[in-house]
Scaffold this active site. Structure first.
Site, PDB file in Angstrom:
ATOM      1  N   GLU B  77       0.799  -1.231   0.000  1.00 13.63           N
ATOM      2  CA  GLU B  77       0.000   0.000   0.000  1.00 13.63           C
ATOM      3  C   GLU B  77       0.837   1.289   0.000  1.00 13.63           C
ATOM      4  O   GLU B  77       0.392   2.317   0.529  1.00 13.63           O
ATOM      5  CB  GLU B  77      -0.944  -0.013   1.196  1.00 13.63           C
ATOM      6  CG  GLU B  77      -1.892  -1.210   1.149  1.00 13.63           C
ATOM      7  CD  GLU B  77      -3.049  -1.026   2.103  1.00 13.63           C
ATOM      8  OE1 GLU B  77      -4.133  -0.658   1.630  1.00 13.63           O
ATOM      9  OE2 GLU B  77      -2.852  -1.253   3.304  1.00 13.63           O
ATOM     10  N   HIS B  96      -0.525   5.216   7.898  1.00 15.83           N
ATOM     11  CA  HIS B  96      -1.714   4.443   7.537  1.00 15.83           C
ATOM     12  C   HIS B  96      -1.915   3.390   8.610  1.00 15.83           C
ATOM     13  O   HIS B  96      -0.985   2.654   8.950  1.00 15.83           O
ATOM     14  CB  HIS B  96      -1.535   3.763   6.185  1.00 15.83           C
ATOM     15  CG  HIS B  96      -2.584   2.716   5.917  1.00 15.83           C
ATOM     16  ND1 HIS B  96      -3.934   2.990   5.940  1.00 15.83           N
ATOM     17  CD2 HIS B  96      -2.481   1.382   5.659  1.00 15.83           C
ATOM     18  CE1 HIS B  96      -4.612   1.884   5.694  1.00 15.83           C
ATOM     19  NE2 HIS B  96      -3.761   0.896   5.525  1.00 15.83           N
ATOM     20  N   HIS B  98      -5.048   0.781  10.995  1.00 16.71           N
ATOM     21  CA  HIS B  98      -6.394   0.201  11.147  1.00 16.71           C
ATOM     22  C   HIS B  98      -6.800   0.223  12.606  1.00 16.71           C
ATOM     23  O   HIS B  98      -7.378  -0.743  13.089  1.00 16.71           O
ATOM     24  CB  HIS B  98      -6.430  -1.255  10.673  1.00 16.71           C
ATOM     25  CG  HIS B  98      -5.679  -1.558   9.439  1.00 16.71           C
ATOM     26  ND1 HIS B  98      -5.000  -2.725   9.252  1.00 16.71           N
ATOM     27  CD2 HIS B  98      -5.486  -0.843   8.310  1.00 16.71           C
ATOM     28  CE1 HIS B  98      -4.427  -2.733   8.053  1.00 16.71           C
ATOM     29  NE2 HIS B  98      -4.705  -1.601   7.472  1.00 16.71           N
ATOM     30  N   HIS B 166     -11.606  -0.434   6.142  1.00 14.19           N
ATOM     31  CA  HIS B 166     -10.180  -0.614   6.017  1.00 14.19           C
ATOM     32  C   HIS B 166      -9.401   0.059   7.155  1.00 14.19           C
ATOM     33  O   HIS B 166      -8.694  -0.613   7.897  1.00 14.19           O
ATOM     34  CB  HIS B 166      -9.750  -0.074   4.640  1.00 14.19           C
ATOM     35  CG  HIS B 166      -8.318  -0.274   4.316  1.00 14.19           C
ATOM     36  ND1 HIS B 166      -7.827  -0.161   3.047  1.00 14.19           N
ATOM     37  CD2 HIS B 166      -7.252  -0.564   5.092  1.00 14.19           C
ATOM     38  CE1 HIS B 166      -6.520  -0.395   3.059  1.00 14.19           C
ATOM     39  NE2 HIS B 166      -6.160  -0.630   4.282  1.00 14.19           N
TER      40      HIS B 166
END
Lengths: 239, 239, 239, 239
Positions: B77, B96, B98, B166
């Site tokens: 990613e 990034h 979660h 996500h």
């Protein structure tokens, strides 16, 4: 060791306990009034509570000016402490924190009340102070004595006051009991949320029960918790 | 040590802190833009953040191609990072993750807004990006630059953007502040949930308050949290 | 080391990981099918998962009879494993656990569905088995092969099945992926609860998204989580 | 070691386990009846459970008077124990605690019922005792034998009873099973909350299922949990 030395050692331990019990994270602070000079109090320099040692403690007058800052950066929000000590001669210790459970009450205006005996020292109903009402758009920090006085006014004669979008202030007649109230304020916040999600008919402690518990919450009682928190925080316990 | 060395050391520590504060588990990543070359950024090879050391850091151009992959497997990613750096010259760091609290907002479309001062850097309202809208049924991973650009567009000028089903992306003007925002985004997620369960009338921070807090969130302020997280993650603190 | 030795070492580590990630407490168990004999599987003797070592692993036939019990007490609920292995030649590993998040779904009949990409391997919708329907008042344990077969029937072709008032069963094509699914089933349980409390309009993963994620969930991907769990559980990682 | 020595060692371990499993904090206590004298029981002096050692255990008659107090301060709430032992010859162990999950039920009057097999020993429905009904405004502590008798009456023939605004009492036929019930009472409290938030139609264990589980909850079964809790609490396990 002198009475003052013992108290300042306790203040260092209190910082550590509040961090270990998740009442404070990097922010939040605890102070004690000088036992021999009612116009002075002790608070650490600006530092996360968990790291504070005896050398970090600084003496302040009630206008929150340092007697000797030792060249250190100071907490911005000293007026929370100074405001409470000026307004309340009975207050010997002040805690300011952002423990997560208190935030939802402060921003909804929903009243917190004691749900169990150990939480009775938070008072029969916890008031909420909103800095925006008098001071408009700010960064929400209590930066001036005017703000500190306004907060102390909302605190009134009680032991706790929530601050909207910010956290809370807890005061008490001695350091260990103030820590005790701060820890159980957070527990009460969580339990009241769960109870009210379960049923609209929550039976809080009655006014009479709150008074009775306040009477029997002795230093020996508080010490049982204090000793436990000391051990969990890896600090020596001294009666 | 050079400025770059210091920054890459901080990047290693940031990985560890994000793991220790439960912002990332085995997945999620953090990058920094090259301080001297705006067309490059640094990100680890594919590895759980907690294990990352200085040797795992790889340099990329803004199309997310490695300058020297050292034969290692790379994060799929990377376009999350490249997309943000291309669209936003002011962004010097990208995360990034979660973290669990952000998921429920992303999949309900319910808007997240700051509930307390420490959470104001998430922005006045957090946008939500749904990869399905433009790209249909995928495995939800941001695998292409087209997807990365689309995400950056939804992020806009803000500091945070949720990703439906996500996680989220967090960007900032320097690494430590970006970590700060990522940690407090998760806290805000949890507290807003609790407040809204308690009452429909939640008072979020006003736009003016968000602006004021952003102004006074200084590096010194962020460092108080960073020092605390370093110690909890067993890493040395350097001002 | 032989392929079988490696697998049984992994089985020991899987027990430890499941305990460390709070998927099992003193109860719950994980098994693997014999890699060279489809009519055999391996499962520990009756013991809390965290303590299990290589010596505790026992071989069983698919009727759940031990090849050599070594005089040890065995888990009562072996038919959960035997039932799944008999019904599903593709299943190479089985986990039974009572992780807290799955219980509320099992007892309300409320359907669990994947809320985020990492949870897609639980399947598009998780079925619920109620032992009471066919077997009346029991102690809810799966004690007989008839019960094991009935449970396997409800599991069908999927990867997970809840058991009302009891827990769940998770199956998979290899051990590490089965552990992966069990961990993220619990995460999904918690996140779906929070999302549904927030809004009635939850967007779950689409069928197409579930299929796409299943395709790209490679052993390398699963290993990133496995390596992380190994380290957290203080166990060596082997690719 | 004699049977009594073994039992008192177990009592020390039980204190530690209850602290480690968050069933008690600084408050709460566990006692056992004298195995050879039905008119005596053993309970620690006033101390947080986690610190208790063999030397802190004191013998009491069923009126809660110490046989030899060794000059130590005693728990105020001994009548919880004495009341239960007097009313119930089958009770060999008593626990009093304030584990957080039980509080919301006690103050709302909402009935707790078992949601899963491991929680069946709490009984088919848990009664709630309100000290205020008969004794008016008090500090909520069970300070007198009259209060202890009243609580025992509400407990009836069951294994658990909630105390409004205070906590609960758990009794059992032997020490380890009583600890088992106290731990799983707390789990049941949390899971029932979540299930009822999810749906109004919760399927609790049937009366028949509760009876079946009670029959098959053997000492060997309880020991699997006890061994696990011993290890987590860093205490040696003895079968």
């Amino acid at each position: 060791m002198s009475k003052l030395d013992n108290l300042l050692n306790d203040l260092v331990i209190a910082n550590r306990i509040l961090a270990n019990e998740d009442v404070v994270d990097a922010y939040g602070h605890v102070s004690v009034r000088h036992p021999d000079r009612a116009d002075r109090f002790f608070l650490a320099r600006s530092l996360a509570p968990e790291f504070i040692t005896r050398d970090d403690i600084i003496e302040f007058n009630l206008e929150c000016e340092p007697i000797d800052a030792k060249g250190k950066q100071l907490y911005t929000e000293r007026p929370i402490h100074g405001g409470a000590y000026q307004a309340r001669p009975d207050v010997m210790s002040v805690i300011h924190n952002h423990s997560p459970g208190v935030i939802p009450y402060g921003i909804t205006g929903h009243k917190m009340k004691p749900v169990m005996h150990m939480c009775a020292t938070i008072g029969h109903e916890v008031p909420i102070w909103d800095q925006h009402q008098k001071f408009g758009d700010t960064d929400l920090l209590v930066r001036t004595m005017a703000q500190g006085h306004d907060l102390a006014k909302k605190l009134g004669k009680g032991g706790t006051c929530l601050m909207r979008g910010h956290g809370c202030v807890v005061v008490g007649p001695y350091l260990r009991r103030t820590v005790y109230t701060a820890v159980y304020l957070e527990l009460n916040a969580k339990l009241q949320m769960q109870a009210e999600a379960m049923s609209k008919k929550v039976r809080f402690l009655t006014k009479g029960e709150v008074t009775e518990v306040a009477k029997t919450t002795s230093p020996a009682n508080v010490n049982r918790a204090w000793e436990n928190w000391c051990r969990k925080a890896d600090r020596p316990y001294k009666e």
